[in-house]
Design an enzyme around this catalytic site. Structure first.
Site, PDB file in Angstrom:
ATOM      1  N   THR A  89       0.848  -1.203   0.000  1.00 43.37           N
ATOM      2  CA  THR A  89       0.000   0.000   0.000  1.00 43.37           C
ATOM      3  C   THR A  89       0.878   1.245   0.000  1.00 43.37           C
ATOM      4  OG1 THR A  89      -1.783  -1.124   1.159  1.00 43.37           O
ATOM      5  CG2 THR A  89      -1.731   1.271   1.354  1.00 43.37           C
ATOM      6  N   GLU A 139      -3.236  -6.331   7.207  1.00 38.37           N
ATOM      7  CA  GLU A 139      -2.788  -6.345   8.616  1.00 38.37           C
ATOM      8  C   GLU A 139      -3.283  -7.613   9.324  1.00 38.37           C
ATOM      9  OE1 GLU A 139      -0.412  -3.519   8.347  1.00 38.37           O
ATOM     10  OE2 GLU A 139      -0.906  -3.624  10.469  1.00 38.37           O
TER      11      GLU A 139
HETATM   12  C1  LIG Z   1      -5.334  -3.831  -1.280  1.00 37.90           C
HETATM   13  C2  LIG Z   1      -4.304  -4.553  -0.477  1.00 37.90           C
HETATM   14  C3  LIG Z   1      -3.334  -3.846   0.186  1.00 37.90           C
HETATM   15  C4  LIG Z   1      -2.334  -4.507   0.900  1.00 37.90           C
HETATM   16  N1  LIG Z   1      -1.349  -3.784   1.515  1.00 37.90           N
HETATM   17  C5  LIG Z   1      -0.283  -4.422   2.056  1.00 37.90           C
HETATM   18  C6  LIG Z   1       0.841  -3.703   2.549  1.00 37.90           C
HETATM   19  O1  LIG Z   1       0.878  -2.465   2.563  1.00 37.90           O
HETATM   20  N2  LIG Z   1       1.914  -4.405   2.984  1.00 37.90           N
HETATM   21  C7  LIG Z   1       1.927  -5.763   2.998  1.00 37.90           C
HETATM   22  O2  LIG Z   1       2.936  -6.327   3.397  1.00 37.90           O
HETATM   23  N3  LIG Z   1       0.863  -6.492   2.582  1.00 37.90           N
HETATM   24  C8  LIG Z   1      -0.234  -5.845   2.102  1.00 37.90           C
HETATM   25  N4  LIG Z   1      -1.303  -6.568   1.635  1.00 37.90           N
HETATM   26  C9  LIG Z   1      -1.280  -8.014   1.700  1.00 37.90           C
HETATM   27  C10 LIG Z   1      -2.196  -8.564   2.789  1.00 37.90           C
HETATM   28  O3  LIG Z   1      -1.689  -8.264   4.054  1.00 37.90           O
HETATM   29  C11 LIG Z   1      -2.316 -10.068   2.524  1.00 37.90           C
HETATM   30  O4  LIG Z   1      -3.132 -10.195   1.373  1.00 37.90           O
HETATM   31  C12 LIG Z   1      -2.891 -10.815   3.680  1.00 37.90           C
HETATM   32  O5  LIG Z   1      -1.941 -10.898   4.703  1.00 37.90           O
HETATM   33  C13 LIG Z   1      -3.312 -12.248   3.296  1.00 37.90           C
HETATM   34  O6  LIG Z   1      -2.296 -12.900   2.629  1.00 37.90           O
HETATM   35  P1  LIG Z   1      -2.597 -13.662   1.243  1.00 37.90           P
HETATM   36  O7  LIG Z   1      -3.309 -12.710   0.356  1.00 37.90           O
HETATM   37  O8  LIG Z   1      -1.330 -14.269   0.746  1.00 37.90           O
HETATM   38  O9  LIG Z   1      -3.621 -14.793   1.619  1.00 37.90           O
HETATM   39  P2  LIG Z   1      -3.307 -16.231   2.236  1.00 37.90           P
HETATM   40  O10 LIG Z   1      -2.388 -16.127   3.396  1.00 37.90           O
HETATM   41  O11 LIG Z   1      -2.923 -17.153   1.126  1.00 37.90           O
HETATM   42  O12 LIG Z   1      -4.745 -16.635   2.787  1.00 37.90           O
HETATM   43  C14 LIG Z   1      -5.821 -17.032   1.934  1.00 37.90           C
HETATM   44  C15 LIG Z   1      -7.013 -17.383   2.823  1.00 37.90           C
HETATM   45  O13 LIG Z   1      -6.655 -18.444   3.739  1.00 37.90           O
HETATM   46  C16 LIG Z   1      -6.879 -18.042   5.086  1.00 37.90           C
HETATM   47  N5  LIG Z   1      -5.843 -18.591   5.942  1.00 37.90           N
HETATM   48  C17 LIG Z   1      -4.494 -18.531   5.765  1.00 37.90           C
HETATM   49  N6  LIG Z   1      -3.862 -19.172   6.757  1.00 37.90           N
HETATM   50  C18 LIG Z   1      -4.815 -19.622   7.620  1.00 37.90           C
HETATM   51  C19 LIG Z   1      -4.802 -20.356   8.848  1.00 37.90           C
HETATM   52  N7  LIG Z   1      -3.652 -20.721   9.433  1.00 37.90           N
HETATM   53  N8  LIG Z   1      -5.986 -20.654   9.435  1.00 37.90           N
HETATM   54  C20 LIG Z   1      -7.176 -20.274   8.854  1.00 37.90           C
HETATM   55  N9  LIG Z   1      -7.249 -19.592   7.679  1.00 37.90           N
HETATM   56  C21 LIG Z   1      -6.100 -19.267   7.074  1.00 37.90           C
HETATM   57  C22 LIG Z   1      -6.805 -16.516   5.048  1.00 37.90           C
HETATM   58  O14 LIG Z   1      -7.489 -15.922   6.119  1.00 37.90           O
HETATM   59  C23 LIG Z   1      -7.451 -16.203   3.713  1.00 37.90           C
HETATM   60  O15 LIG Z   1      -8.838 -16.224   3.846  1.00 37.90           O
HETATM   61  C24 LIG Z   1      -2.338  -5.926   0.964  1.00 37.90           C
HETATM   62  C25 LIG Z   1      -3.339  -6.649   0.297  1.00 37.90           C
HETATM   63  C26 LIG Z   1      -4.311  -5.985  -0.406  1.00 37.90           C
HETATM   64  C27 LIG Z   1      -5.365  -6.784  -1.106  1.00 37.90           C
END
Ligand SMILES: Cc1cc2nc3c(=O)[nH]c(=O)nc-3n(C[C@H](O)[C@H](O)[C@H](O)COP(=O)(O)OP(=O)(O)OC[C@H]3O[C@@H](n4cnc5c(N)ncnc54)[C@H](O)[C@@H]3O)c2cc1C
Length: 406
Positions: free
Chosen positions: A171, A383
């Site tokens: 972001t 977050e």
């Molecule tokens: C618009 C936007 C802005 C963002 N800004 C930033 C930023 O500034 N800096 C940054 O570093 N990141 C940023 N992110 C990333 C964001 O923090 C991640 O998308 C988030 O942490 C989830 O990671 P992932 O997308 O890889 O999903 P995954 O970790 O692959 O998860 C996919 C699904 O599985 C679930 N899941 C995963 N592990 C478990 C578990 N152990 N138990 C139960 N459920 C689980 C999750 O809740 C989710 O529903 C941003 C994302 C978006 C979309």
């Protein structure tokens, strides 16, 4: 005991934030939702005003950069309670999010990276980095919810660290002046070797790959980067360079205790906007809420609005509690996750139910309700997602480690 009224010393801050939210954010909401990737130039003027107010102390601690400042402070009121920079930031950001959370997320000086800097930087680093617009780069293609899986490496060569890897979904990544990058000093040594490093945005080793197109918060840029032999002074490592088993990761993770209540506050701000506009639209349609009558004695739409308002209040109180605990040096990881989980889920639910209550008016582009319903979802995702917050809450309540409860 928590005083749940807005502390009098922050009333000016809240009213200033409300004015900005109304006159600048709301006024430009639709424009930058449509013009994704166009920088909202109106915010430059705002940045200059904020700098002036910060210098004068009027907005002290109102942004994400202020959080953490209050922790460790000895200043307390006579009854031992302290309302410091965490509460100030929460109140300011909630109010601005009521205006437009996408514009807030791309407001100069407001990047969540400053929270990491404020939490762990030494005096010399605070002098160099304090007050600058700082984004936070944790997420990688193989490391989302599981930040311990970070693959970006940092190798010490002489007086420099050399960073290599990939960071996605950052972001304000394109527009910020600094990016706080999480990288590992030694993958073999697991979580303890993960540290945060400050990288100047114009570093030639930090290569912008693409800007994301998104469902909501389209005013805010979201950048993907490649770090290719990205050289930074070794003094840009935040915190201790030592790999202390069981401590290093806990150190960087503590930033979330300050930032999660802020993201919860953003959700509360958007949800309040939805509730207020829905109440007005219902009133225009002849449906008045009578707060002296129990919900079952009201028409169904009014009853639903009251139920949403009480859910919203519960989320707000949890969030205030988490920020207040941070201001008063009380460990708040549990409350920060509870607040983020409750506020993210409640606000998403409220936004969609408000669209439903207002029917086609709520769904159309003449109202901002449809936009808020798109914007709010991210606050239940970044977050730490809803599921991850619940996992953290469960670990705290059951006394389990992250290895024992995945
Ligand atoms: C618009 C936007 C802005 C963002 N800004 C930033 C930023 O500034 N800096 C940054 O570093 N990141 C940023 N992110 C990333 C964001 O923090 C991640 O998308 C988030 O942490 C989830 O990671 P992932 O997308 O890889 O999903 P995954 O970790 O692959 O998860 C996919 C699904 O599985 C679930 N899941 C995963 N592990 C478990 C578990 N152990 N138990 C139960 N459920 C689980 C999750 O809740 C989710 O529903 C941003 C994302 C978006 C979309």
């Amino acid at each position: 005991m928590i005083n749940l009224e807005t502390p009098r010393k922050f009333e000016f801050l809240v009213s200033q934030a409300h004015q900005v939210a109304t006159e600048i954010f709301r006024a430009n909401s639709r424009k930058y939702d449509r013009d994704e990737h166009t920088y909202p130039k109106e915010l430059d003027m705002l940045a200059a005003v904020i700098d002036g107010m910060n210098e004068g102390g009027a907005l002290r601690g109102a942004g994400a950069g202020g959080v953490g400042e209050g922790n460790g402070s000895k200043r307390k009121s006579r009854d031992g309670n302290r309302n410091g920079s965490n509460i100030a930031s929460l109140l300011g950001l909630t109010e601005l999010s009521w205006g437009d959370v996408g514009l807030l997320l791309t407001m100069p000086r407001q990047g969540l990276g400053q929270a990491a800097i404020a939490a762990v930087a030494d005096d010399e680093q605070l002098e160099r980095f304090g007050g600058k617009w700082a984004a936070m780069a944790i997420t990688e293609p193989e490391a989302g919810s599981d930040s311990a899986a970070i693959r970006t490496t940092a190798t010490l060569e002489g007086d420099e660290y050399v960073l290599n890897g990939e960071k996605i979904f950052v972001t304000a990544g394109d527009r910020a002046e600094l990016i706080v990058v999480w990288a590992t000093l030694d993958r073999e040594q697991g979580r303890a070797a993960i540290k945060s490093f400050v990288v100047e945005r114009d570093n030639p080793g930090l290569i912008l790959e693409r800007l994301e197109h998104k469902l909501g918060i389209r005013a805010s840029d979201t950048a993907d980067f490649r770090l290719e032999n990205c050289r930074i002074p070794k003094d840009n490592l935040l915190g201790s360079p030592e790999i202390e088993r069981g401590r290093g990761f806990a150190g960087v993770m503590q930033t979330f205790d300050n930032t999660r209540p802020l993201v919860a506050g953003m959700a509360i701000g958007v949800a309040r906007a939805c509730l207020e506009r829905t109440r007005e639209l219902l009133s225009e349609a002849g449906v008045e809420v009578d707060y002296d009558l129990p919900p079952h004695a009201q028409v169904a739409a009014a009853s639903e609005l009251i139920a949403m308002e009480s859910d919203w209040e519960a989320a707000r109180l949890l969030t205030m509690q988490a920020a207040w605990m941070a201001d008063n040096n009380k460990p708040n990881s549990l409350q920060a996750s509870m607040a983020k989980a409750k506020a993210g889920r409640t606000a998403t639910d409220i936004a969609l139910r408000c669209v439903a209550l207002c029917g086609s008016i709520g769904y159309g582009e003449r109202e901002l309700l449809e936009k808020w319903a798109r914007d709010v979802k991210i606050l239940d995702l970044f977050e730490g997602t809803q599921q991850i917050q619940l996992l953290i809450v469960a670990r705290h309540l059951l006394g389990k480690t992250s290895a024992e409860l995945k």
